[in-house]
Design an enzyme around this catalytic site. Sequence first.
Site, mmCIF file in Angstrom:
data_model
loop_
_atom_site.group_PDB
_atom_site.id
_atom_site.type_symbol
_atom_site.label_atom_id
_atom_site.label_comp_id
_atom_site.label_asym_id
_atom_site.label_seq_id
_atom_site.Cartn_x
_atom_site.Cartn_y
_atom_site.Cartn_z
ATOM 1 N N HIS A 133 0.863 -1.191 0.000
ATOM 2 C CA HIS A 133 0.000 0.000 0.000
ATOM 3 C C HIS A 133 0.889 1.226 0.000
ATOM 4 C CE1 HIS A 133 -3.251 -2.791 1.688
ATOM 5 N NE2 HIS A 133 -3.416 -2.616 0.386
ATOM 6 N N HIS A 190 2.692 -3.666 6.830
ATOM 7 C CA HIS A 190 1.751 -2.578 6.527
ATOM 8 C C HIS A 190 1.771 -1.570 7.674
ATOM 9 C CE1 HIS A 190 -0.910 -4.637 3.398
ATOM 10 N NE2 HIS A 190 -0.136 -5.628 3.785
ATOM 11 N N TYR A 248 -1.557 1.206 9.376
ATOM 12 C CA TYR A 248 -1.190 1.347 10.747
ATOM 13 C C TYR A 248 -2.177 0.606 11.617
ATOM 14 C CZ TYR A 248 -4.905 4.867 10.398
ATOM 15 O OH TYR A 248 -6.101 5.487 10.143
ATOM 16 N N GLU A 304 0.760 -4.801 11.104
ATOM 17 C CA GLU A 304 0.340 -3.401 10.941
ATOM 18 C C GLU A 304 1.176 -2.608 11.936
ATOM 19 O OE1 GLU A 304 -1.761 -2.171 8.774
ATOM 20 O OE2 GLU A 304 -3.034 -3.843 8.166
HETATM 21 O O1 0X9 Z 1 -6.621 -4.003 4.325
HETATM 22 C C1 0X9 Z 1 -5.493 -4.484 4.243
HETATM 23 O O2 0X9 Z 1 -5.022 -4.934 3.212
HETATM 24 C C2 0X9 Z 1 -4.601 -4.499 5.499
HETATM 25 N N1 0X9 Z 1 -4.800 -3.299 6.280
HETATM 26 S S1 0X9 Z 1 -4.312 -1.827 5.725
HETATM 27 O O3 0X9 Z 1 -4.850 -0.810 6.579
HETATM 28 N N2 0X9 Z 1 -2.735 -1.729 5.837
HETATM 29 O O4 0X9 Z 1 -4.704 -1.699 4.363
HETATM 30 C C3 0X9 Z 1 -4.943 -5.696 6.356
HETATM 31 C C4 0X9 Z 1 -4.773 -7.020 5.719
HETATM 32 C C5 0X9 Z 1 -4.935 -8.124 6.709
HETATM 33 N N3 0X9 Z 1 -5.979 -9.037 6.382
HETATM 34 C C6 0X9 Z 1 -7.232 -8.972 6.950
HETATM 35 N N4 0X9 Z 1 -7.535 -8.115 7.865
HETATM 36 N N5 0X9 Z 1 -8.129 -9.853 6.566
HETATM 37 ZN ZN ZN Z 2 -1.705 -1.830 4.052
#
Ligand code: 0X9
Ligand code: ZN
Length: 420
Positions: free
Chosen positions: A179, A310, A312, A386
């Site tokens: 990201h 990633h 946060y 994160e």
């Molecule tokens: O949304 C994402 O891809 C990740 N969070 S972010 O805020 N950095 O974009 C989290 C990915 C982890 N997977 C799940 N939560 N299912």
């Molecule tokens: Zn991310």
Amino acid sequence: MRSLLVSCLFASLALSTVVPRARQKVDYSGFKVLRVSLPEQRGDVEAKIEELAAHVLNPGKVEHLDVVVSPDKVDAVKKLVATSKVINEDVGAALAEEGEIKKAEFSVAAVPSESWFTAYHAYADHITFLRDLQAGYTGQSEIITTGTSVQGRTLTGIHIWGSGGKGSKPAVLFHGTVHAREWISSMTVEYMAWQLLTKYSSNATVKALVDKFDLYIIPIVNPDGFVYSQTSDRLWRKNRQTVSGNSCVGRDINRNWPYKWEVPGGASTNPCSETYKGQAAGDSPENKGLRAHVDSLRDSRGLSLYIDFHSYGQYMLWPYGYDCNLVVHNDAQHRSLATRAAAAIRAVSGTRYTIGPACSTLYATTGDSTDYTDAVGNSTYSYTYELRDTGSYGFTLPANQIQPTVRETWEGVVSMLKDV
Ligand code: 0X9
Ligand code: ZN
């Protein structure tokens, strides 16, 4: 004069076919971050909010969305929801606290010093950092490439090995900056490589870890997005792939991995969304390269540990993302490694991580990296970290928090590497 004009025009046309010229940088002065509650049937409201917002900071979050909104659209967003509060009055002012992108001063072919981790840097300097680091340790590292981005940038990383020789041990793979706006993740992943190489001969723990694995470290897996976040829009998340017949740009590479990609609910089919999954599973060039690399590590010495860095929120998450009721076969082992890693981080600085399976702990995602590395890549362990913080600064973590963040995260990663 005329020929000068023509040649300038020609030069700019030629440039635009390689890398589209960045529009003027988005000025976030006066933009607000609104935290809005969503109704049970969120679909319609969420889509309208996404249309009005400049960015959604936490797309997918169940309880509330944090959205960046220009001053003239604040009232329209507020009208769509039952409750909302302003959590940041001026995004532009918050961005200014982050610190300037530092033009690096590299001395010829020297191994980068720790001062690298005191500022954020331009993409080209990140590549120079990796090359200079590698050049200092040619006997136990090499530059690797894992494909090409939409705009033709090479996905570049470093492969590090120890006394067993190149390619002799189980693989460990770290990814950063899928990201674009998550700049602290590039710095953190680079710190892992820097520590492993610069401390190898002086620190017995580091030596033992490097001798135990072949480590593959790719700090910026979404280079086009990263460059765009520096030149045009600091809050850009996705890659820079276009969709025919639509003016919105970008696929979320972390919704594009070809495992359970088709399952509904954990990604968007709208090209304008922050979590646009793409038109077909794995149809981003970045994903193609990354996936081929994961598959080849699986087929050679096998993957022991994958970490996708990633920001946060301060979470350590493991599979699965696509189904909140599924428990990975080695859930208990994932939890025990994460428990110890989180304790190691906390011991450095007091920073607290929340740990758990990704879907039930944070939110559902389909086509994310760790589901793929687990189910298709057969990695023994797969985590999403994160990094800092929990929302005070969010993606624009001030430069004076880079060193504290990378140092604490290093201890978490060392703990995991020891435990694997
Ligand atoms: O949304 C994402 O891809 C990740 N969070 S972010 O805020 N950095 O974009 C989290 C990915 C982890 N997977 C799940 N939560 N299912
Ligand atoms: Zn991310």
